[in-house]
Design an enzyme around this catalytic site. Structure first.
Site, PDB file in Angstrom:
ATOM      1  N   PRO A 133       2.864  14.016 -16.723  1.00 14.92           N
ATOM      2  CA  PRO A 133       2.968  14.964 -15.695  1.00 14.92           C
ATOM      3  C   PRO A 133       3.630  14.388 -14.477  1.00 14.92           C
ATOM      4  O   PRO A 133       3.662  13.176 -14.371  1.00 14.92           O
ATOM      5  CB  PRO A 133       1.521  15.057 -15.275  1.00 14.92           C
ATOM      6  CG  PRO A 133       0.649  14.598 -16.584  1.00 14.92           C
ATOM      7  CD  PRO A 133       1.531  13.349 -17.359  1.00 14.92           C
ATOM      8  N   GLY A 136       5.777  15.136  -7.234  1.00 18.89           N
ATOM      9  CA  GLY A 136       7.011  15.084  -6.372  1.00 18.89           C
ATOM     10  C   GLY A 136       7.865  13.766  -6.674  1.00 18.89           C
ATOM     11  O   GLY A 136       8.908  13.694  -6.299  1.00 18.89           O
ATOM     12  N   PHE A 204       3.864  12.415   2.301  1.00 14.69           N
ATOM     13  CA  PHE A 204       3.412  13.788   2.487  1.00 14.69           C
ATOM     14  C   PHE A 204       4.658  14.848   1.894  1.00 14.69           C
ATOM     15  O   PHE A 204       4.517  15.862   1.109  1.00 14.69           O
ATOM     16  CB  PHE A 204       3.140  14.039   4.068  1.00 14.69           C
ATOM     17  CG  PHE A 204       2.847  15.564   4.276  1.00 14.69           C
ATOM     18  CD1 PHE A 204       1.629  16.124   3.892  1.00 14.69           C
ATOM     19  CD2 PHE A 204       3.757  16.357   4.930  1.00 14.69           C
ATOM     20  CE1 PHE A 204       1.500  17.532   4.257  1.00 14.69           C
ATOM     21  CE2 PHE A 204       3.506  17.648   5.425  1.00 14.69           C
ATOM     22  CZ  PHE A 204       2.628  18.104   5.093  1.00 14.69           C
ATOM     23  N   SER A 218      -4.820   8.632  -0.090  1.00 17.07           N
ATOM     24  CA  SER A 218      -5.398   8.795   1.305  1.00 17.07           C
ATOM     25  C   SER A 218      -4.457   9.073   2.194  1.00 17.07           C
ATOM     26  O   SER A 218      -3.169   9.013   1.854  1.00 17.07           O
ATOM     27  CB  SER A 218      -5.919   7.274   1.840  1.00 17.07           C
ATOM     28  OG  SER A 218      -7.138   6.956   1.035  1.00 17.07           O
ATOM     29  N   LEU A 269      -5.794  11.983 -18.684  1.00 18.80           N
ATOM     30  CA  LEU A 269      -6.956  12.775 -19.481  1.00 18.80           C
ATOM     31  C   LEU A 269      -6.270  14.398 -19.562  1.00 18.80           C
ATOM     32  O   LEU A 269      -6.890  15.170 -20.336  1.00 18.80           O
ATOM     33  CB  LEU A 269      -8.086  12.852 -18.365  1.00 18.80           C
ATOM     34  CG  LEU A 269      -8.755  11.648 -18.308  1.00 18.80           C
ATOM     35  CD1 LEU A 269      -9.839  11.855 -17.338  1.00 18.80           C
ATOM     36  CD2 LEU A 269      -9.342  11.392 -19.544  1.00 18.80           C
ATOM     37  N   ILE A 271      -3.611  17.555 -17.582  1.00 16.08           N
ATOM     38  CA  ILE A 271      -2.522  17.939 -16.703  1.00 16.08           C
ATOM     39  C   ILE A 271      -3.391  18.708 -15.608  1.00 16.08           C
ATOM     40  O   ILE A 271      -3.857  19.555 -15.991  1.00 16.08           O
ATOM     41  CB  ILE A 271      -1.380  18.673 -17.184  1.00 16.08           C
ATOM     42  CG1 ILE A 271      -0.531  18.135 -18.300  1.00 16.08           C
ATOM     43  CG2 ILE A 271      -0.572  19.048 -16.249  1.00 16.08           C
ATOM     44  CD1 ILE A 271      -1.096  18.266 -19.402  1.00 16.08           C
ATOM     45  N   TYR A 473      -2.887  -2.593   4.983  1.00 19.75           N
ATOM     46  CA  TYR A 473      -1.582  -2.331   4.330  1.00 19.75           C
ATOM     47  C   TYR A 473      -0.641  -3.423   4.599  1.00 19.75           C
ATOM     48  O   TYR A 473      -0.096  -3.255   5.882  1.00 19.75           O
ATOM     49  CB  TYR A 473      -1.298  -0.727   4.782  1.00 19.75           C
ATOM     50  CG  TYR A 473      -0.153  -0.069   4.080  1.00 19.75           C
ATOM     51  CD1 TYR A 473      -0.441   0.970   3.339  1.00 19.75           C
ATOM     52  CD2 TYR A 473       1.162  -0.294   4.437  1.00 19.75           C
ATOM     53  CE1 TYR A 473       0.373   1.716   2.664  1.00 19.75           C
ATOM     54  CE2 TYR A 473       2.098   0.562   3.705  1.00 19.75           C
ATOM     55  CZ  TYR A 473       1.924   1.498   2.844  1.00 19.75           C
ATOM     56  OH  TYR A 473       2.862   2.248   2.325  1.00 19.75           O
TER      57      TYR A 473
END
Length: 554
Positions: A133, A136, A204, A218, A269, A271, A473
């Site tokens: 699958p 973006g 995003f 997140s 598992l 799409i 991060y």
């Protein structure tokens, strides 16, 4: 109708990072990592100049997929196949610019409905093909590539045609949205009716709802709206056993959660075709304030106290001293952020507050909701900031941060154009261990730089706060050595950072997922027994290893 990012880098063609209007950045990069921003860029090759292996798809398989989704939605041209071969990690970009395409998909298939997705999966299973699958394409942990040794046909199933808001339940405050909706797609449709999902990861603009769910994403405002695991209330997933449809309820006690199994499953598992998600009315007021703390430890303590208080900000972010220096170096001359470097602020911080300017740390805290809520939360946060020696500098820098928050990934392409490497890794840990994790990860990265014989930098920010801990991060960059392959050096540095996460009580990833990049740490993270349970789940649903084999666990 489905738009993709550049085959060789991040984002849209014609959009790029520039440093000429940021006078402090080139000196910073040269001093800290030996990266010369003024060096002539390395030319990205034309795809036509590279040798793209031909599709190995049999004509019968191509015809079968055409029957499932329509011939116009089955592609085997070089560009489409290359775009779908990898994600956008540093490793992916280096390999693809070298013409090292790995095991390219033989076909790219674009279903337009759940029924077409089911039909495509049946075709793949009957032909014993590999189906991966694709949302973006922004993944940075190797979740989108086929095993190089794979001899079966490989098919990338691009969900980009399925991007609609299907329904909005204003009473329950939920929305049904197709999984192929990019962030801007779903926000535009929700905003038109006065609502928002409130999920804004760095990726995003170029990532999808289905991708967020498949990787347990997140967003920047997760402090207020929750991570995607909190936002997702129900899913529909096409699997070898049929369509899984979980109940659209706030909570249930019906054995192990199938919804939770789908979250983070990375295509193993099935799409994901659609999800029911929590949505919120668009806020009456939204503002991001900038603050300074005397050092990173003080900033962490403040974030802890904010999380433990009655305040409920939408963003709690604090950078360590090195990232603060980098952030200020990226500011444009005369900009709101650039004004933070003016003599007045420096004088106030050093003389009035007693700050060591080399240790000073920048923080952004966001407020969202009614005017009353924002005013009360800002007051509560202000007291906590003051308690820990910090001070505010207004909303101007926060506004600029908000406007530029999705542009950061373009910097990585820019330094790669100059022959340098840069990437990110993130982890979560308890409040009690955050500073130890930070210090030991930085030390591990610096030790790795020395081991490889390179100059580099590593910096960090706290980006998401929770009741019991937070996410940190990390960003690192270096000029690769001249006597060995740059990816070998990259592996040493990235591996040292990841191992330091595990050794110091963190997790292998907070929101970038596992893919193939991180799975060597899966047993240390979940325990051998836990990893075996996950592997058994995948094997039970997909015994033929047709669904994205090799991701998460072997």
């Amino acid at each position: 109708m489905v738009e993709h990012m550049k085959w060789w880098g991040w984002g849209q063609e014609g959009v790029a990072f520039h440093h000429e209007d940021k006078p402090g950045l080139a000196p910073f990069a040269l001093k800290m990592a030996g990266i010369d921003f003024n060096a002539p860029p390395v030319q990205v090759p034309e795809l036509s100049d590279l040798t793209v292996p031909p599709s190995q798809a049999p004509d019968a398989l191509r015809a079968a997929f055409a029957g499932a989704v329509g011939a116009e939605h089955v592609h085997d041209d070089d560009l489409d196949r290359v775009v779908h071969a990898y994600g956008k990690s540093m490793r992916d970009l280096v390999r693809i610019r070298r013409g090292d395409f790995g095991r390219l998909p033989d076909l790219v298939v674009y279903p337009g409905t759940e029924a077409e997705t089911e039909a495509a999966l049946r075709v793949a299973l009957e032909a014993d093909a590999v189906l991966i699958p694709f949302g973006g394409g922004s993944n940075i942990v190797g979740s989108l590539e086929a095993p190089r040794e794979e001899t079966r046909p490989v098919v990338s199933l691009d969900m980009g045609r399925m991007r609609l808001l299907l329904s909005l339940d204003e009473t329950s405050q939920t929305a049904r949205i197709q999984a192929g909706a990019l962030g801007p797609d779903l926000e535009d449709q929700l905003n038109a009716r006065g609502w928002t999902i409130g999920h804004f990861p760095d990726s995003f603009k170029h990532s999808t709802l289905g991708g967020w769910i498949a990787t347990r994403s997140s967003g920047m405002q997760s402090d207020r709206f929750g991570d995607i695991a909190d936002i997702t209330r129900a899913v529909r997933v096409v699997t070898p056993y049929g369509v899984v449809a979980t109940a659209e309820v706030p909570v249930q006690s019906a054995g192990p959660s199938v919804r939770e199994m789908v979250l983070g499953s990375e295509g193993r598992l099935g799409i994901i075709t659609e999800a029911t998600v929590q949505v919120h009315r668009q806020a009456e007021e939204r503002v991001i304030q900038a603050y300074f703390f005397p050092d990173y430890a003080s900033g962490l303590k403040a974030m802890h106290d904010i999380a433990a208080s009655d305040a409920s900000p939408s963003i709690t972010r604090v950078s360590d001293a090195m990232e603060t220096q980098f952030t200020l170096a990226t500011s444009k001359k005369g900009s709101a952020l650039g004004q933070l470097l003016n003599k007045g602020v420096q004088l106030y911080a050093s003389k009035r507050k007693g700050f060591d300017l080399s240790q000073m740390c920048l923080s952004f805290i966001g407020y969202e909701g009614s005017a009353l809520h924002v005013r009360r939360t800002k007051a509560l946060v202000g007291e906590i900031v003051k308690k820990h020696g910090g001070f505010g500098v207004g909303s101007g820098p926060g506004t600029l941060y908000d406007q530029k928050k999705f542009d950061t990934p373009y910097i990585r392409d820019f330094i790669l154009d100059r022959g340098a490497y840069g990437d990110v890794s993130e982890t979560s840990s308890s409040w009690a261990t955050l500073k130890t994790v930070h210090d030991n990860v930085v030390a591990a990265a610096q030790k790795a730089f020395a081991e490889v014989g390179i100059k580099g930098f590593v910096f960090c920010h706290l980006s998401h706060s929770y009741h019991s801990g937070a996410c940190q991060y990390f960003t690192f960059a270096f000029q690769p050595p001249t006597d060995r392959d740059g990816l070998e050096a990259y592996d040493v540095v990235k591996g040292a950072i990841q191992q330091a996460f595990i050794d110091n009580g963190g997790t292998l990833s907070h929101h970038h997922a596992v893919g193939r990049e991180h799975k060597r740490w899966i047993e240390e993270d979940l325990s051998p027994a836990g990893a075996r349970i996950v592997g058994s789940l995948f094997a039970g649903v997909d015994p033929g290893r047709n669904l994205n084999p090799g991701a998460v666990v072997d």
